[in-house]
Design a protein around this motif. Structure first.
Motif, PDB file in Angstrom:
ATOM      1  N   ARG A  10      12.759  22.926  37.430  1.00  0.00           N
ATOM      2  CA  ARG A  10      12.621  23.428  36.060  1.00  0.00           C
ATOM      3  C   ARG A  10      11.395  22.826  35.380  1.00  0.00           C
ATOM      4  N   HIS A  53      13.089  15.925  35.407  1.00  0.00           N
ATOM      5  CA  HIS A  53      13.815  16.492  36.547  1.00  0.00           C
ATOM      6  C   HIS A  53      14.860  15.503  37.063  1.00  0.00           C
ATOM      7  N   ASP A  80      17.980  14.878  35.053  1.00  0.00           N
ATOM      8  CA  ASP A  80      18.987  15.892  35.370  1.00  0.00           C
ATOM      9  C   ASP A  80      19.753  15.525  36.640  1.00  0.00           C
ATOM     10  N   ILE A  81      19.020  15.116  37.674  1.00  0.00           N
ATOM     11  CA  ILE A  81      19.633  14.834  38.979  1.00  0.00           C
ATOM     12  C   ILE A  81      20.611  13.671  38.900  1.00  0.00           C
ATOM     13  N   THR A 132      27.593  15.106  36.409  1.00  0.00           N
ATOM     14  CA  THR A 132      27.705  15.900  37.637  1.00  0.00           C
ATOM     15  C   THR A 132      28.706  15.284  38.619  1.00  0.00           C
ATOM     16  N   TRP A 190      19.594  27.491  35.376  1.00  0.00           N
ATOM     17  CA  TRP A 190      19.027  26.158  35.565  1.00  0.00           C
ATOM     18  C   TRP A 190      20.138  25.116  35.676  1.00  0.00           C
ATOM     19  N   GLU A 191      21.182  25.260  34.859  1.00  0.00           N
ATOM     20  CA  GLU A 191      22.296  24.315  34.901  1.00  0.00           C
ATOM     21  C   GLU A 191      23.027  24.399  36.238  1.00  0.00           C
ATOM     22  N   LYS A 239      20.872  22.691  38.775  1.00  0.00           N
ATOM     23  CA  LYS A 239      20.938  21.241  38.560  1.00  0.00           C
ATOM     24  C   LYS A 239      22.178  20.653  39.228  1.00  0.00           C
TER      25      LYS A 239
END
Length: 307
Positions: free
Chosen positions: A16, A28, A31-32, A37, A70-71, A74
């Motif tokens: 993204r 980036h 997010d990771i 998550t 995008w989510e 991710k």
């Protein structure tokens, strides 16, 4: 209109954020390593993968936004290994690096498992080599840390003041050396087997030991940078907090507050360290083995550095 300005058009398999800049890589990797998550259910993961598959097949349901895509990507990137396509065991994902790696008695064992789980996995690693690497990584890491501290304590020729100053600086080189050994030993199979390198179209053009060496060196360097803020910022922050009247009258709170400060610093330093290099790194073909240069017309090839 506001959403399109803040959220670029979705591109399957593409990051993204711009990976050619440090800031783009930082966004980036934030997010990771998002801890949320870790709590995505199996059902939620399958829904994300299905959404991405629908996009790829041109069967995307109406009303799905770029932000949702995008989510979904991710979540998939945080959980699924890019080489094997398999789920990474929750504690060993990069999003689990901080919460599961903070306890000191687990640190180097957890580091070893994270280094293995997030390696370049284009070549299979036998269980025996994993166990050898694990034992070697943890043993060397602990030996370095303990050995340097014992050496300083036995340095009787040094004045107490000098010994104390050195002891304050010993933890960083000890941890840095331990982390380098950990990465090298857990991923040593890549050096002997090589890793796949890809052309501009994503096709494998060969297996390179030179690229593997670069991948491991880059990853090891991030592990040297990672502990730097942890040794610098908490003492500075605590020196200010300890002056607060509230903490002076509640000394029992100093330890838990110090632990929280260290945890927050660890959480901030992780994305900074792993953002130093893009995960999908590039290298000039002229620097690789001759057989790879003969197999492609590309000047530059790409490889998964690992995390």
């Amino acid at each position: 209109m506001a959403e399109s300005a803040a959220c670029p058009a979705f591109q399957l398999g593409r990051p993204r954020y711009d990976q050619s800049s440090f800031l783009g890589r930082l966004r980036h990797f934030i997010d990771i390593i998002d801890p949320s998550t870790l709590f995505v259910s199996e059902k939620g993961l399958k829904e994300c993968i299905k959404l991405l598959d629908d996009y790829k097949d041109g069967k995307l349901p109406p009303g799905v936004s770029d932000l949702q895509l995008w989510e979904a990507q991710k979540i998939k990137q945080a959980i699924i290994h890019p080489d094997t396509g398999e789920k990474i065991f929750m504690p060993f994902r990069m999003s689990g690096y901080v919460p599961f790696g903070t306890p000191i008695w687990l640190n180097q064992s957890h580091n070893a498992c994270v280094n293995y789980a997030n390696r370049n996995a284009t070549k299979p690693t036998p269980t025996s080599k994993f166990l050898q690497g694990y034992v070697g990584a943890v043993t060397s890491a602990v030996s370095i840390a303990v050995g340097l501290n014992v050496l300083i304590q036995k340095a009787n020729k040094l004045s107490p003041a000098t010994r104390m100053i050195i002891q304050r600086f010993v933890p960083f080189p000890a941890v840095a050396c331990a982390n380098i050994c950990n990465v090298g030993l857990m991923r040593h199979n890549e050096l002997s087997e090589g890793i796949d390198v890809l052309d501009n179209n994503g096709n494998v053009v060969g297996s390179s030991k030179t690229a593997a060496k670069h991948a491991i060196m880059e990853t090891a360097f991030t592990r040297v940078v990672l502990p730097m803020p942890i040794f610098v910022l908490p003492p500075i922050i605590m020196s200010y907090l300890e002056r607060l009247r509230f903490l002076q009258s509640n000394r029992r709170l100093l330890l838990p507050i110090h632990s929280v400060v260290c945890l927050v610093t660890f959480g901030l330093s992780l994305p900074v360290a792993i953002s130093l290099f893009p995960q999908m790194s590039q290298i000039e073909v002229s620097r690789l083995e001759p057989e790879i240069a003969m197999a492609t017309d590309c000047k530059v090839v790409t490889y998964n550095k690992g995390l």
